[in-house]
Design an enzyme around this catalytic site. Structure first.
Site, PDB file in Angstrom:
ATOM      1  N   PRO A  93      37.211 -17.436  25.524  1.00 32.18           N
ATOM      2  CA  PRO A  93      36.854 -18.669  24.826  1.00 32.18           C
ATOM      3  C   PRO A  93      35.441 -19.124  25.191  1.00 32.18           C
ATOM      4  CG  PRO A  93      38.982 -18.897  25.967  1.00 32.18           C
ATOM      5  CD  PRO A  93      38.404 -17.570  26.366  1.00 32.18           C
ATOM      6  N   GLY A  95      32.319 -21.301  26.107  1.00 35.23           N
ATOM      7  CA  GLY A  95      32.143 -22.559  26.836  1.00 35.23           C
ATOM      8  C   GLY A  95      33.298 -22.865  27.778  1.00 35.23           C
ATOM      9  N   SER A  96      34.134 -21.864  28.056  1.00 36.26           N
ATOM     10  CA  SER A  96      35.327 -22.115  28.881  1.00 36.26           C
ATOM     11  C   SER A  96      35.047 -21.944  30.362  1.00 36.26           C
ATOM     12  CB  SER A  96      36.442 -21.149  28.474  1.00 36.26           C
ATOM     13  OG  SER A  96      36.025 -19.809  28.709  1.00 36.26           O
ATOM     14  N   GLY A  97      33.830 -21.510  30.713  1.00 35.57           N
ATOM     15  CA  GLY A  97      33.516 -21.258  32.123  1.00 35.57           C
ATOM     16  C   GLY A  97      34.094 -19.931  32.590  1.00 35.57           C
ATOM     17  N   LEU A  98      34.543 -19.099  31.636  1.00 35.46           N
ATOM     18  CA  LEU A  98      35.167 -17.828  32.005  1.00 35.46           C
ATOM     19  C   LEU A  98      34.233 -16.646  31.743  1.00 35.46           C
ATOM     20  CD1 LEU A  98      38.770 -18.628  30.693  1.00 35.46           C
ATOM     21  CD2 LEU A  98      37.965 -18.680  33.062  1.00 35.46           C
ATOM     22  N   GLY A  99      32.946 -16.924  31.675  1.00 32.50           N
ATOM     23  CA  GLY A  99      31.959 -15.840  31.691  1.00 32.50           C
ATOM     24  C   GLY A  99      31.730 -15.160  30.358  1.00 32.50           C
ATOM     25  N   ALA A 103      29.564 -11.648  29.806  1.00 29.63           N
ATOM     26  CA  ALA A 103      30.277 -10.463  29.313  1.00 29.63           C
ATOM     27  C   ALA A 103      29.587  -9.920  28.065  1.00 29.63           C
ATOM     28  CB  ALA A 103      31.733 -10.819  29.017  1.00 29.63           C
ATOM     29  N   ASP A 144      27.979 -14.026  37.671  1.00 30.55           N
ATOM     30  CA  ASP A 144      28.739 -13.752  36.438  1.00 30.55           C
ATOM     31  C   ASP A 144      28.446 -12.341  35.922  1.00 30.55           C
ATOM     32  OD1 ASP A 144      29.305 -16.414  36.812  1.00 30.55           O
ATOM     33  OD2 ASP A 144      28.821 -17.056  34.779  1.00 30.55           O
TER      34      ASP A 144
HETATM   35  C1  MEV Z   1      28.870 -20.262  36.751  1.00 35.72           C
HETATM   36  O1  MEV Z   1      29.864 -19.352  36.335  1.00 35.72           O
HETATM   37  C2  MEV Z   1      28.752 -20.251  38.248  1.00 35.72           C
HETATM   38  C3  MEV Z   1      27.720 -21.205  38.825  1.00 35.72           C
HETATM   39  O2  MEV Z   1      27.791 -21.062  40.241  1.00 35.72           O
HETATM   40  C4  MEV Z   1      26.316 -20.884  38.350  1.00 35.72           C
HETATM   41  C5  MEV Z   1      25.779 -19.568  38.905  1.00 35.72           C
HETATM   42  O3  MEV Z   1      26.243 -19.091  39.931  1.00 35.72           O
HETATM   43  O4  MEV Z   1      24.866 -19.033  38.263  1.00 35.72           O
HETATM   44  C6  MEV Z   1      28.030 -22.653  38.481  1.00 35.72           C
END
Ligand code: MEV
Length: 312
Positions: A93, A95-99, A103, A144
């Site tokens: 998804p 903008g979910s913070g899941l990379g 990817a 990431d």
């Molecule tokens: C983002 O997935 C992780 C953060 O630590 C940013 C980064 O490490 O580049 C917030």
């Protein structure tokens, strides 16, 4: 030419990793696929279900990272002889913070490099994919892209790079997307301000994040889930202090923990929206998912470890 790369969760150390801490991240069972083929169109173009299409040469604000990756690959290996169609298909998804963006950058760097007839050198790919991430996030630590490229579970540090953490058996976590898209670049800047405000306490949290991540690496390789869960919950407090958590994320964490079928929970990635991860008691994973997904549709089981970049 088709390449696929996984999304990621950060188990501990996000944000602090930008300031020199160790962190632990894992590739997850949601992937981005990028295919490259010749096209009879007059110009190279990119297509995905989310953003429809955009010409590779246009500055329309779409596929920002991917366009950067493509231009880096072409600068390194030469342009393709005919226009190409780059197709993106991602299960992660947005903008979910899941990379998701890492990817896509890794898969695109791999697919384009191979399409141009070159062997894939991991260091070169990492360098190229990181350029895409820099365009999106400003000052990324590199965790990431490194996780998406290598796969598995990694102990990562900006200076010393990454080390694979072996697991005795697969581990299941639950990821829950709040539905609120986060902006990593903005959050990283907000945290830098917090560091300015309280430099000494911040610095002690960077150290504590390193110690926590080293303990997390041990807990993972020993399969000590109760300890792992409690370290995850403890690290949520530091993330809340730096302003990465939100009312919504706190609510998701509370929901995950309320029936005592979890060892711990925390936000994952940049926060400010995005997702949480919860570590269920192994026999409770499906039950927990069923319970959470009644309230939050975008929930799924994350099974680690997973493969990094693959082709075909
Ligand atoms: C983002 O997935 C992780 C953060 O630590 C940013 C980064 O490490 O580049 C917030």
């Amino acid at each position: 030419m088709v390449a696929s790369a996984p999304g990621k969760i950060i188990i501990t150390g996000e944000h602090f990793v930008v300031h020199g801490s160790f962190a632990v991240a894992a590739a997850i069972n949601k992937r981005a696929r990028v295919s490259v083929s010749e096209t009879d169109q007059s110009r190279s173009l990119i297509y995905s279900k989310n953003f429809q299409k955009s010409f590779l040469s246009s500055n329309d604000g779409r596929f920002f990272a991917l366009k950067t990756v493509a231009s880096k690959v072409f600068a390194e290996f030469g342009k393709p002889r005919t226009p190409v169609l780059i197709k993106v298909d991602s299960e992660i998804p947005l903008g979910s913070g899941l990379g998701s963006s890492a990817a896509v950058s890794v898969a695109a760097a791999g697919a384009l490099t191979r399409f141009l007839g070159n062997e894939v050198d991991k260091d070169k790919l990492l360098e190229i994919a990181s350029e895409g991430e820099k365009k999106v996030h400003g000052n990324p630590s590199g965790i990431d892209t490194e996780t998406s490229l290598n796969g598995g579970v990694l102990l990562f540090n900006k200076k010393s790079g990454s080390k694979s953490i072996p697991l005795t058996s697969a581990i299941k976590m639950i990821a829950v997307f709040s539905g609120i898209k986060r902006d990593t670049g903005k959050l990283v800047k907000k945290v830098a301000l917090k560091r300015k405000e309280s430099p000494y306490f911040f610095s002690s949290l960077v150290d504590s994040s390193s110690f926590t991540s080293l303990e997390v690496a041990d807990a993972l390789s020993n399969g000590d889930l109760p300890y792992l869960g409690s370290l995850m919950s403890a690290s949520q407090c530091a993330l809340a202090w730096i302003g990465a958590s939100t009312v919504k994320l706190d609510e998701l964490i509370e929901t995950a923990l309320e029936n005592q079928d979890c060892f711990g929970a925390k936000l994952t990635g940049a926060g400010g929206g995005g997702s949480i991860i919860a570590l269920p008691k192994p026999e409770k994973a499906e039950l927990l998912l069923e319970r959470i997904s009644k309230k939050y549709r975008d929930s799924f089981i994350v099974s680690i470890p997973q493969e990094g970049l693959t082709f075909g």
